[in-house]
Design an enzyme around this catalytic site. Structure first.
Site, PDB file in Angstrom:
ATOM      1  N   ARG A 158      -3.976  -7.719   9.251  1.00  0.00           N
ATOM      2  CA  ARG A 158      -3.826  -9.207   9.549  1.00  0.00           C
ATOM      3  C   ARG A 158      -2.341  -9.042   8.447  1.00  0.00           C
ATOM      4  NH1 ARG A 158      -7.225 -13.893   7.280  1.00  0.00           N
ATOM      5  NH2 ARG A 158      -6.051 -15.466   7.436  1.00  0.00           N
ATOM      6  N   ASN A 166     -11.107 -13.606  16.060  1.00  0.00           N
ATOM      7  CA  ASN A 166     -10.479 -13.759  17.012  1.00  0.00           C
ATOM      8  C   ASN A 166      -9.355 -13.141  17.301  1.00  0.00           C
ATOM      9  OD1 ASN A 166     -10.447 -16.399  15.906  1.00  0.00           O
ATOM     10  ND2 ASN A 166      -9.993 -15.833  13.416  1.00  0.00           N
ATOM     11  N   CYS A 202     -16.091 -21.412  17.183  1.00  0.00           N
ATOM     12  CA  CYS A 202     -14.902 -21.212  15.950  1.00  0.00           C
ATOM     13  C   CYS A 202     -15.411 -22.208  15.279  1.00  0.00           C
ATOM     14  CB  CYS A 202     -13.608 -22.289  17.424  1.00  0.00           C
ATOM     15  SG  CYS A 202     -12.156 -22.189  15.782  1.00  0.00           S
ATOM     16  N   HIS A 237      -7.817 -22.801  18.943  1.00  0.00           N
ATOM     17  CA  HIS A 237      -7.144 -23.057  18.149  1.00  0.00           C
ATOM     18  C   HIS A 237      -5.347 -23.782  18.814  1.00  0.00           C
ATOM     19  CE1 HIS A 237      -7.448 -19.565  15.344  1.00  0.00           C
ATOM     20  NE2 HIS A 237      -8.845 -20.686  14.586  1.00  0.00           N
ATOM     21  N   TYR A 289      -3.798 -26.295  13.214  1.00  0.00           N
ATOM     22  CA  TYR A 289      -2.845 -24.446  13.960  1.00  0.00           C
ATOM     23  C   TYR A 289      -2.116 -25.320  14.760  1.00  0.00           C
ATOM     24  CZ  TYR A 289      -6.789 -21.013  12.846  1.00  0.00           C
ATOM     25  OH  TYR A 289      -7.639 -20.480  11.412  1.00  0.00           O
TER      26      TYR A 289
END
Length: 421
Positions: free
Chosen positions: A90, A144, A164, A194, A244
């Site tokens: 990440r 995700n 989500c 998102h 987002y």
């Protein structure tokens, strides 16, 4: 009833455990299995999970194992919450795209594509094992990028629904502002995972009065502050976008911020270190306050509601989920995965009708859906050209020079996770 959590060693898991304990009348669990290859984390989380169940007098049995096949054997539902590559991957997703002046984020843009490429093959392998062990089991995906992962699962014929926590978070926020119970708030929630907008906020159900104009008029400053978007934008749009959307509506400002502050991955890694130290305390028998800053707020409540609806027909009759479009949004392919209100029951999720959507939102959705189609092709079949085409299609990349460089960077940073590279 047996439930299995894949990625059970996640620091998220105590949030899920707390929900299972509190809402046991909605979802009666006899056995809960936490499975994860990270043995040390798994035992810490498993120990806390058992203490939480004991504190709340839940008589369900919690077991931990690194054996995935044993974990899913006989499971009625399997929840996926894994992170291939961990926080180290990440950290890379959030940094190398900035070299091209593009947003570095783990679920969208170039970083989101990298995560999809690492994740989809692993998830499909897990899902195939679930199908062999128990073809009737439901798979609930919280991993995700949820839209792409859920589409991969559904494309392969798995019984899957994507989840989500953005919608339930907004529902709770609106309920607090309106002074009503969350169950009274129904969202006209539409988009892709998102990439969503609240186009209406209704009291009492899908046919209730729309109080979104009231919310914007009376609480617009607070809502805009939470989203970190200008109040004037919300007023002009007349909707509440997901946070987002800031990556799209304020892209360059976000990039400037990201270049001058620690990454979210670095913040989460430090938070996880602190959480695991807390979990190791044998006196701790409830989720710690620090967990609320980790992300995933209300995830447990959404997961319980969805699992209950799929397994028993209980739970809320309408829930925001990720599922096949099937004509709901006529400008998208039937096999696209959309995030909308749906009627959820033992047979799965059936999207509710969505009124005509403003081209401002439909156009962006169509472009990102095209990217997701290309991204899934790259995740399934590999190849530099497929990665390049997906990046070129993404509205947060979109330029040939950037797509070329980012393709090479993505492959270089993820080679160990890409069988074809």
């Amino acid at each position: 009833m047996k439930l299995t959590v894949v990625g059970g060693g996640s620091t998220y898991t105590p949030e899920l455990i707390d929900g299972f304990a509190r809402l046991r009348d909605t979802l009666p669990i006899e056995e809960l299995v936490l499975t994860d290859p990270a043995t040390d984390r798994l035992e810490l989380v498993g120990g806390l999970a058992r203490r939480v169940f004991a504190r709340q007098a839940h008589d369900g049995r919690i077991t931990t194992t690194t054996d995935l096949d044993a974990a899913v054997d006989g499971a009625d539902a399997v929840l996926l919450q894994l992170r291939v590559g961990g926080q180290a991957a990440r950290q890379q997703d959030e940094t190398w795209p900035l070299e091209c002046g593009c947003v570095g984020q783990e679920t969208t843009g170039a970083g989101g594509l990298a995560k999809a490429l690492r994740t989809v093959p692993v998830v499909l392998d897990i899902a195939e094992r679930v199908r062999r062990a128990n073809p009737g089991a439901w798979i609930i995906d919280f991993t995700n990028p949820v839209g792409i992962v859920t589409r991969a699962l559904l494309q392969e014929g798995h019984r899957a629904v994507g989840l989500c926590n953005v919608a339930i978070g907004l529902q709770r926020k609106f309920a607090a502002l309106l002074g009503v119970r969350p169950a009274e708030v129904h969202l006209d929630h539409v988009g892709l995972n998102h990439l969503t907008w609240e186009t209406g906020v209704r009291l009492g159900g899908p046919e209730g009065a729309d109080v979104l104009p009231k919310l914007l008029a009376e609480h617009g400053d607070a809502l805009a502050g939470d989203l970190r978007l200008p109040r004037v934008l919300l007023d002009r749009l007349g909707v509440v976008p997901s946070y987002y959307l800031r990556y799209f509506y304020a892209h360059d400002a976000v990039v400037r911020e990201m270049r001058t502050k620690p990454s979210r991955a670095a913040e989460v890694a430090e938070m996880e270190r602190q959480l695991l130290a807390l979990y190791a305390d044998p006196a701790l028998d409830e989720k710690p306050e620090l967990l609320s800053k980790r992300g995933g707020a209300y995830y447990s409540e959404a997961a319980v509601d969805l699992a209950a609806a799929l397994l028993t027909g209980a739970g809320s009759p309408f829930q925001v989920v990720n599922t096949l479009n099937r004509g709901t949004l006529p400008f998208l392919p039937d096999d696209a995965v959309i995030e909308v209100q749906a009627a959820v029951g033992r047979d799965g999720a059936a999207p509710l009708p969505v009124p005509h959507l403003d081209p401002l939102y439909a156009g962006l959705m169509a472009q990102v859906t095209a990217y997701e189609d290309l991204a899934l092709g790259a995740a399934l079949h590999g190849g530099r050209d497929r990665v390049f085409r997906a990046l070129l299609a993404h509205p947060l990349v979109g330029q040939f020079e950037y797509a070329e460089k980012l393709t090479d960077e993505l492959i270089a940073h993820n080679r160990e996770h890409l069988a074809w590279a």
